[in-house]
Write a protein that holds these residues in place. Structure first.
Motif, mmCIF file in Angstrom:
data_model
loop_
_atom_site.group_PDB
_atom_site.id
_atom_site.type_symbol
_atom_site.label_atom_id
_atom_site.label_comp_id
_atom_site.label_asym_id
_atom_site.label_seq_id
_atom_site.Cartn_x
_atom_site.Cartn_y
_atom_site.Cartn_z
ATOM 1 N N THR A 188 2.407 1.982 -3.325
ATOM 2 C CA THR A 188 1.440 2.515 -4.284
ATOM 3 C C THR A 188 1.241 4.010 -4.084
ATOM 4 N N LEU A 189 1.231 4.438 -2.833
ATOM 5 C CA LEU A 189 0.995 5.843 -2.516
ATOM 6 C C LEU A 189 2.227 6.715 -2.760
ATOM 7 N N ILE B 257 0.837 -1.203 0.000
ATOM 8 C CA ILE B 257 0.000 0.000 0.000
ATOM 9 C C ILE B 257 0.872 1.253 0.000
ATOM 10 N N ILE C 203 -5.368 10.949 -3.632
ATOM 11 C CA ILE C 203 -5.430 9.931 -2.571
ATOM 12 C C ILE C 203 -4.273 10.114 -1.583
ATOM 13 N N ARG D 229 1.704 -1.388 -10.054
ATOM 14 C CA ARG D 229 2.720 -0.372 -9.743
ATOM 15 C C ARG D 229 4.113 -1.011 -9.754
ATOM 16 N N TYR E 83 -8.657 1.475 -9.002
ATOM 17 C CA TYR E 83 -8.390 0.283 -9.823
ATOM 18 C C TYR E 83 -9.637 -0.103 -10.622
ATOM 19 N N ALA F 151 -7.115 -2.810 -4.250
ATOM 20 C CA ALA F 151 -5.986 -1.948 -3.876
ATOM 21 C C ALA F 151 -4.665 -2.687 -4.047
ATOM 22 N N LEU G 90 -4.029 9.411 -7.905
ATOM 23 C CA LEU G 90 -3.146 8.999 -6.809
ATOM 24 C C LEU G 90 -2.669 10.221 -6.033
ATOM 25 N N SER H 130 -1.386 -2.162 -6.564
ATOM 26 C CA SER H 130 0.016 -2.147 -6.133
ATOM 27 C C SER H 130 0.853 -3.107 -6.981
ATOM 28 N N LEU I 96 -8.232 3.628 -3.231
ATOM 29 C CA LEU I 96 -7.319 2.885 -4.109
ATOM 30 C C LEU I 96 -8.076 1.791 -4.865
#
Length: 203
Positions: free
Chosen positions: A42-43, A39, A112, A172, A134, A165, A109, A169, A130
Motif C-alpha cells: 500500500t505504501l 501494508i 504517509i 490497492r 480509508y 488499513a 499516501l 491494501s 492508513l
C-alpha cells in the motif's frame, strides 16, 4: 511473469486482504508476513517492478493464493473472505470512476510515506494514518464493506485502524489487478486460466 500471472498475483493480494481482515475481526491476530506484505504494498505507490510490490517472493502472498484457489474451485472457503474479496473489487470500480478521490488517495499516501520513513512502515502511527485515509475516502461511498467478527475485538484499541488499513491494501491490489487486465467477467468465465496462472507461480 506474463500478464495472466500478474493478474493472478494481484488477485491473490485482494483475497489475502480479505483473509487478513477476517482473521483480525474474528481472532484479533493474523499472519505477520501476510500483514506486512499488504501494508508495504500500500505504501509503495511507485515500485521499480511489478514483483517489488509484494516483496519479490510469491510466498509473501501464500494465504491469498490459497484463498483464491479455494474460491475458484468452490472448495470450502469462509463466506466472509469471499464477500470481502468481491466487495473490494466492487469498491475499486467505484473508486476508478471518482478522479477526485483517486487524486486525494495519491496525495495523502505520499504524506504517509514520509511518516513511514520516519517511524517505520509498520508503526502504529502509520497504520492509524492508513486507516484514517480509508475512512475518509473509500468508506464514504454508499456501498460500504461491513466487517463481521467479535464486537469486542473490533472495538478494541487500534483494531479499527488495522482493519481499515488492510481494506485499503485490498483496494490497492484490486486496482493493480485491473491495471494488469483483470476484469470481473474473468472471475466467472476465466477461472481455469487464473488457476493455471496460480499453478505456474509455484513452478
Amino acid at each position: 511473469m506474463n500478464s495472466e500471472e500478474r493478474q493472478a498475483v494481484a488477485l491473490a493480494g485482494v483475497f489475502q486482504a480479505a483473509t487478513v481482515v477476517d482473521e483480525l475481526a474474528r481472532t484479533g491476530h493474523t499472519n505477520e508476513r501476510a500483514w506486512s506484505t499488504l501494508i508495504r504494498a500500500t505504501l509503495d505507490t511507485d515500485p521499480a517492478s511489478f514483483e517489488d510490490i509484494y516483496g519479490g517472493q510469491v510466498n509473501n502472498l501464500r494465504p491469498g493464493i490459497e484463498a483464491l484457489e479455494s474460491v475458484l474451485t468452490r472448495q470450502q472457503v469462509s463466506p466472509n473472505v469471499m464477500r470481502y474479496g468481491f466487495s473490494l473489487i466492487l469498491l475499486m470500480h467505484r473508486l476508478r470512476k471518482n478522479t477526485e478521490m483517486m487524486n486525494t488517495l495519491g496525495q495523502r499516501l505520499g504524506r504517509i510515506q514520509g511518516q513511514a520513513e520516519h517511524f517505520g512502515e509498520l508503526h502504529e502511527n502509520v497504520i492509524a494514518s492508513l486507516g484514517e485515509l480509508y475512512q475518509e475516502t473509500l468508506s464514504t461511498f454508499r456501498y460500504r464493506i461491513v466487517v463481521q467478527g467479535d464486537p469486542s475485538l473490533l472495538q478494541s484499541r487500534q483494531m479499527p485502524e488495522r482493519v481499515r488499513a488492510i481494506l485499503l491494501s485490498g483496494v490497492r491490489f484490486a486496482l493493480l489487478w485491473h491495471q494488469q487486465g483483470g476484469r470481473r467477467w474473468k472471475l466467472v468465465a476465466g477461472r481455469s486460466g487464473i488457476r493455471r496462472a496460480l499453478k505456474s507461480l509455484d513452478e
